[in-house]
Motif scaffolding. Structure first.
Motif, PDB file in Angstrom:
ATOM      1  N   LEU A  97       6.024  -3.132 -12.038  1.00  0.00           N
ATOM      2  CA  LEU A  97       6.745  -3.112 -10.761  1.00  0.00           C
ATOM      3  C   LEU A  97       5.830  -3.408  -9.575  1.00  0.00           C
ATOM      4  O   LEU A  97       6.223  -4.101  -8.639  1.00  0.00           O
ATOM      5  N   PHE A  98       4.605  -2.880  -9.608  1.00  0.00           N
ATOM      6  CA  PHE A  98       3.653  -3.133  -8.520  1.00  0.00           C
ATOM      7  C   PHE A  98       3.353  -4.628  -8.420  1.00  0.00           C
ATOM      8  O   PHE A  98       3.399  -5.213  -7.341  1.00  0.00           O
TER       9      PHE A  98
ATOM     10  N   TRP B 251       3.757   5.665  -5.764  1.00  0.00           N
ATOM     11  CA  TRP B 251       3.702   5.668  -7.227  1.00  0.00           C
ATOM     12  C   TRP B 251       2.503   6.462  -7.736  1.00  0.00           C
ATOM     13  O   TRP B 251       2.589   7.180  -8.733  1.00  0.00           O
ATOM     14  N   GLN B 252       1.371   6.338  -7.048  1.00  0.00           N
ATOM     15  CA  GLN B 252       0.188   7.091  -7.458  1.00  0.00           C
ATOM     16  C   GLN B 252       0.427   8.591  -7.328  1.00  0.00           C
ATOM     17  O   GLN B 252      -0.026   9.370  -8.169  1.00  0.00           O
ATOM     18  N   GLU B 253       1.137   8.995  -6.276  1.00  0.00           N
ATOM     19  CA  GLU B 253       1.459  10.417  -6.103  1.00  0.00           C
ATOM     20  C   GLU B 253       2.360  10.911  -7.245  1.00  0.00           C
ATOM     21  O   GLU B 253       2.164  12.015  -7.753  1.00  0.00           O
ATOM     22  N   GLU B 254       3.346  10.102  -7.617  1.00  0.00           N
ATOM     23  CA  GLU B 254       4.220  10.468  -8.734  1.00  0.00           C
ATOM     24  C   GLU B 254       3.411  10.659 -10.011  1.00  0.00           C
ATOM     25  O   GLU B 254       3.601  11.633 -10.749  1.00  0.00           O
TER      26      GLU B 254
ATOM     27  N   ASP C  30       0.831  -1.210   0.000  1.00  0.00           N
ATOM     28  CA  ASP C  30       0.000   0.000   0.000  1.00  0.00           C
ATOM     29  C   ASP C  30       0.868   1.264   0.000  1.00  0.00           C
ATOM     30  O   ASP C  30       0.568   2.232  -0.707  1.00  0.00           O
ATOM     31  N   LYS C  31       1.941   1.238   0.785  1.00  0.00           N
ATOM     32  CA  LYS C  31       2.850   2.386   0.864  1.00  0.00           C
ATOM     33  C   LYS C  31       3.496   2.643  -0.496  1.00  0.00           C
ATOM     34  O   LYS C  31       3.547   3.794  -0.964  1.00  0.00           O
TER      35      LYS C  31
END
Length: 176
Positions: A108-109, A51-54, A45-46
């Motif tokens: 990558l996820f 990645w979502q913020e990027e 989750d972290k």
């Protein structure tokens, strides 16, 4: 889907003919009882949020490029507008490629999730195998899987046995 049902019908007919013992286990329930699984999920989750913020930041930059283009559009020549649109398109393509690299199939996820969760799942599957051997079960179903169980007799539920095998069972619970 039809093949799956045919397979299970054939499997059940074989089970009935040879009177094999079977059971089921809820692997989701077992995994959620495991501290190492919870830690893996928190790590996943972290990473995902980072990645979502990027991606959100990159998307915001592209949006501001569009806004700048619209604000300055009347001052630009056709060639300048074409160049800016090409740059925006290039950035959008880069963003899509990055999203695919992170969250796409085999991204990558996916790989990180596999790396963190697989050892925990392997531990559960080893415990299930041991329970099957100890209880002399021929077949063990996963209640959490795609197989829909309309009715299950609780006496065939071996989830507590698996939890005990993993050292996660309730010491006050008598399942035998």
């Amino acid at each position: 889907m039809k093949r799956i049902w045919i397979f299970f019908l054939a499997l059940f007919s074989i089970v009935n003919v040879y009177a094999q013992k079977f059971g089921y286990v809820d692997t989701d329930y077992v995994l959620n009882k495991m501290p190492e699984y919870k830690e893996a999920q928190q790590e996943i989750d972290k990473l995902s949020k980072g990645w979502q913020e990027e991606i959100k930041e990159l998307s915001g930059k592209i949006e501001s490029m569009y806004n700048e283009l619209q604000a300055e559009e009347v001052l630009l020549t056709a060639e300048m507008k074409k160049d800016r649109l090409a740059e925006i398109k290039k950035r959008e393509d880069e963003l899509k490629a990055y999203q695919k690299k992170i969250f796409g199939f085999e991204g990558l996820f996916f790989l990180k999730k596999k790396e963190l969760v697989k050892p925990v799942q392997d531990k559960v599957f080893d415990a299930i195998e041991k329970v099957c051997k100890d209880q002399r079960l021929a077949i063990m179903f996963d209640k959490a899987g795609d197989l829909v169980m309309i009715y299950t007799d609780p006496r065939h539920d071996y989830t507590d046995y698996v939890l005990d095998e993993l050292g996660l069972g309730d010491p006050n619970d008598v399942i035998k």
